[in-house]
Design an enzyme around this catalytic site. Structure first.
Site, PDB file in Angstrom:
ATOM      1  N   PRO A   1     -31.898  -2.164  -3.791  1.00 17.23           N
ATOM      2  CA  PRO A   1     -33.305  -3.048  -3.406  1.00 17.23           C
ATOM      3  C   PRO A   1     -33.160  -3.831  -2.035  1.00 17.23           C
ATOM      4  O   PRO A   1     -32.108  -4.068  -1.842  1.00 17.23           O
ATOM      5  CB  PRO A   1     -33.243  -3.964  -4.747  1.00 17.23           C
ATOM      6  CG  PRO A   1     -32.293  -3.584  -5.613  1.00 17.23           C
ATOM      7  CD  PRO A   1     -31.241  -2.489  -5.084  1.00 17.23           C
ATOM      8  N   GLU A   2     -34.123  -3.410  -1.435  1.00 18.96           N
ATOM      9  CA  GLU A   2     -34.330  -4.029  -0.044  1.00 18.96           C
ATOM     10  C   GLU A   2     -35.335  -5.155  -0.032  1.00 18.96           C
ATOM     11  O   GLU A   2     -35.582  -5.694  -1.185  1.00 18.96           O
ATOM     12  CB  GLU A   2     -34.401  -2.897   1.037  1.00 18.96           C
ATOM     13  CG  GLU A   2     -33.552  -1.705   0.717  1.00 18.96           C
ATOM     14  CD  GLU A   2     -33.848  -0.836   1.961  1.00 18.96           C
ATOM     15  OE1 GLU A   2     -34.604  -0.735   2.943  1.00 18.96           O
ATOM     16  OE2 GLU A   2     -33.600   0.316   1.748  1.00 18.96           O
TER      17      GLU A   2
ATOM     18  N   LYS B   1     -31.713 -10.078   1.471  1.00 17.23           N
ATOM     19  CA  LYS B   1     -31.772  -9.339   0.093  1.00 17.23           C
ATOM     20  C   LYS B   1     -31.475 -10.284  -0.834  1.00 17.23           C
ATOM     21  O   LYS B   1     -31.169  -9.903  -2.107  1.00 17.23           O
ATOM     22  CB  LYS B   1     -31.141  -8.067  -0.002  1.00 17.23           C
ATOM     23  CG  LYS B   1     -31.581  -6.973   1.096  1.00 17.23           C
ATOM     24  CD  LYS B   1     -30.545  -5.833   0.971  1.00 17.23           C
ATOM     25  CE  LYS B   1     -30.724  -5.052   2.424  1.00 17.23           C
ATOM     26  NZ  LYS B   1     -29.524  -3.717   2.332  1.00 17.23           N
TER      27      LYS B   1
ATOM     28  N   ARG C   1     -24.288  -0.390 -11.794  1.00 19.13           N
ATOM     29  CA  ARG C   1     -23.011  -0.152 -10.931  1.00 19.13           C
ATOM     30  C   ARG C   1     -22.117  -1.235 -10.612  1.00 19.13           C
ATOM     31  O   ARG C   1     -21.178  -1.016  -9.966  1.00 19.13           O
ATOM     32  CB  ARG C   1     -23.492   0.445  -9.720  1.00 19.13           C
ATOM     33  CG  ARG C   1     -24.209   2.125  -9.912  1.00 19.13           C
ATOM     34  CD  ARG C   1     -24.382   2.520  -8.749  1.00 19.13           C
ATOM     35  NE  ARG C   1     -23.524   2.954  -7.777  1.00 19.13           N
ATOM     36  CZ  ARG C   1     -23.566   3.743  -6.720  1.00 19.13           C
ATOM     37  NH1 ARG C   1     -24.589   3.977  -6.205  1.00 19.13           N
ATOM     38  NH2 ARG C   1     -22.259   3.849  -6.328  1.00 19.13           N
TER      39      ARG C   1
ATOM     40  N   ARG D   1     -26.446  -2.682  22.744  1.00 18.90           N
ATOM     41  CA  ARG D   1     -25.801  -2.406  21.788  1.00 18.90           C
ATOM     42  C   ARG D   1     -25.603  -0.699  21.792  1.00 18.90           C
ATOM     43  O   ARG D   1     -26.624  -0.070  22.012  1.00 18.90           O
ATOM     44  CB  ARG D   1     -26.387  -2.601  20.454  1.00 18.90           C
ATOM     45  CG  ARG D   1     -26.438  -4.001  19.950  1.00 18.90           C
ATOM     46  CD  ARG D   1     -25.288  -4.789  19.823  1.00 18.90           C
ATOM     47  NE  ARG D   1     -24.432  -4.347  18.844  1.00 18.90           N
ATOM     48  CZ  ARG D   1     -24.363  -5.062  17.644  1.00 18.90           C
ATOM     49  NH1 ARG D   1     -25.025  -5.933  17.405  1.00 18.90           N
ATOM     50  NH2 ARG D   1     -23.889  -4.408  16.634  1.00 18.90           N
TER      51      ARG D   1
ATOM     52  N   ARG E   1     -24.129   6.601   6.133  1.00 18.98           N
ATOM     53  CA  ARG E   1     -25.551   6.576   5.250  1.00 18.98           C
ATOM     54  C   ARG E   1     -26.282   7.733   5.548  1.00 18.98           C
ATOM     55  O   ARG E   1     -26.641   8.305   6.655  1.00 18.98           O
ATOM     56  CB  ARG E   1     -26.369   5.329   5.759  1.00 18.98           C
ATOM     57  CG  ARG E   1     -25.560   3.983   5.225  1.00 18.98           C
ATOM     58  CD  ARG E   1     -26.357   3.005   6.167  1.00 18.98           C
ATOM     59  NE  ARG E   1     -26.000   1.555   5.860  1.00 18.98           N
ATOM     60  CZ  ARG E   1     -26.119   0.771   4.943  1.00 18.98           C
ATOM     61  NH1 ARG E   1     -27.374   0.933   4.391  1.00 18.98           N
ATOM     62  NH2 ARG E   1     -25.764  -0.358   4.832  1.00 18.98           N
TER      63      ARG E   1
END
Ligand SMILES: [Zn+2]
Length: 272
Positions: free
Chosen positions: A2-3, A59, A112, A151, A260
């Site tokens: 969930p974001e 979140k 989980r 960055r 990811r």
């Protein structure tokens, strides 16, 4: 999983049932879900408190309580908060049950077991490292440019870094980069101003569209009423295994970016 759009949906849909209600009990089916304070303190401080507000930061879902306490909830990989208005048994994988004074129960279901709750006086002890909220007015293209400046990390990793921007994760980072035609491995600092502006717009549109579709139910995200969200039906590349790019028809590729799984179109999101 969930974001921001999923947690925003949970907040919005939980609010009518939770606001003004008092906690009459909490059943912990798995005590590891409580991160802070101790189990005994968590239970004794929570019970009797009324919910006066619901908000979201990144979140994190935050319930403001009458006793100056805040109940902070993070759904992590697989958590859902499910409302129950009858006496049915909690569904499988329920880790905590919050009992409200009108008989409503809120099940924290989490297959989980990565989800956590905190009961704190000062929310910044939990959320201090979070970057700006992408949908708030203080988040501008200039702010995004500043966060990416110099960055060297891949822009995909930076978008998922909660200290750079709050609330974006794997799915919406892939969607925003596709919408902005930016390769996920481009170093954050290499984006020119025009690209940063495109990415800014893409983040706004991607998150807002997902909120209006009540979030994405890829694995185990459910809305408080038990329904699924529909945002994933509109995904262009995210989780697009064996799919083709909706713009150019070429196969969507999957590459790891900092471990990811990242989906993108090599034609529409060129490396240079
Ligand atoms: Zn394409």
């Amino acid at each position: 999983m969930p974001e921001l759009p999923e947690v925003e949906t949970v907040k919005n849909e939980l609010a009518p049932f939770a606001l003004g209600r008092k906690f009459t009990g909490v059943t912990l089916l798995w005590e590891g879900i409580v991160k802070e304070p101790s189990i005994v303190e968590f239970r004794s401080h929570l019970v009797g408190q009324k919910i006066t507000g619901l908000s979201r930061h990144g979140k994190y879902l935050i319930l403001t309580l009458t006793g100056d306490d805040l109940l902070v909830i993070h759904l992590k990989m697989s958590g859902s908060l499910l409302l129950s208005r009858d006496s049915k048994e909690p569904p499988r994988y329920t880790r905590a049950v919050f009992h409200l004074d009108d008989g409503t129960r809120i099940f924290f279901r989490d297959p989980r077991k990565f989800g956590r709750v905190w009961l704190v006086k000062d929310v910044t002890t939990v959320t201090s490292k979070l970057g700006p909220e992408p949908l708030e007015s203080e988040f501008t293209p200039q702010v995004l440019a500043q966060r990416l400046k110099n960055r060297k990390a891949p822009v995909k990793a930076l978008l998922c870094d909660q200290s750079v921007i709050a609330g974006i994760g794997n799915m919406y980072a892939d969607e925003a980069l596709f919408a902005a035609s930016i390769h996920p491995l481009r170093p954050g600092g290499s984006l020119i101003q025009e690209e940063v502006e495109r990415l800014y717009d893409a983040i706004q549109q991607t998150l807002r569209a997902a909120i209006s579709n009540k979030g994405a139910s890829i694995v185990s995200y459910y809305r408080p009423g038990g329904e699924t969200g529909t945002a994933h039906f509109e995904f262009k590349v995210a989780h697009g295994r064996n799919k083709n790019c909706p713009n150019c028809g070429r196969p969507i590729q999957r590459i790891p970016v900092r471990n990811r799984g990242t989906y993108f179109c090599p034609k529409c999101q060129p490396a240079t």
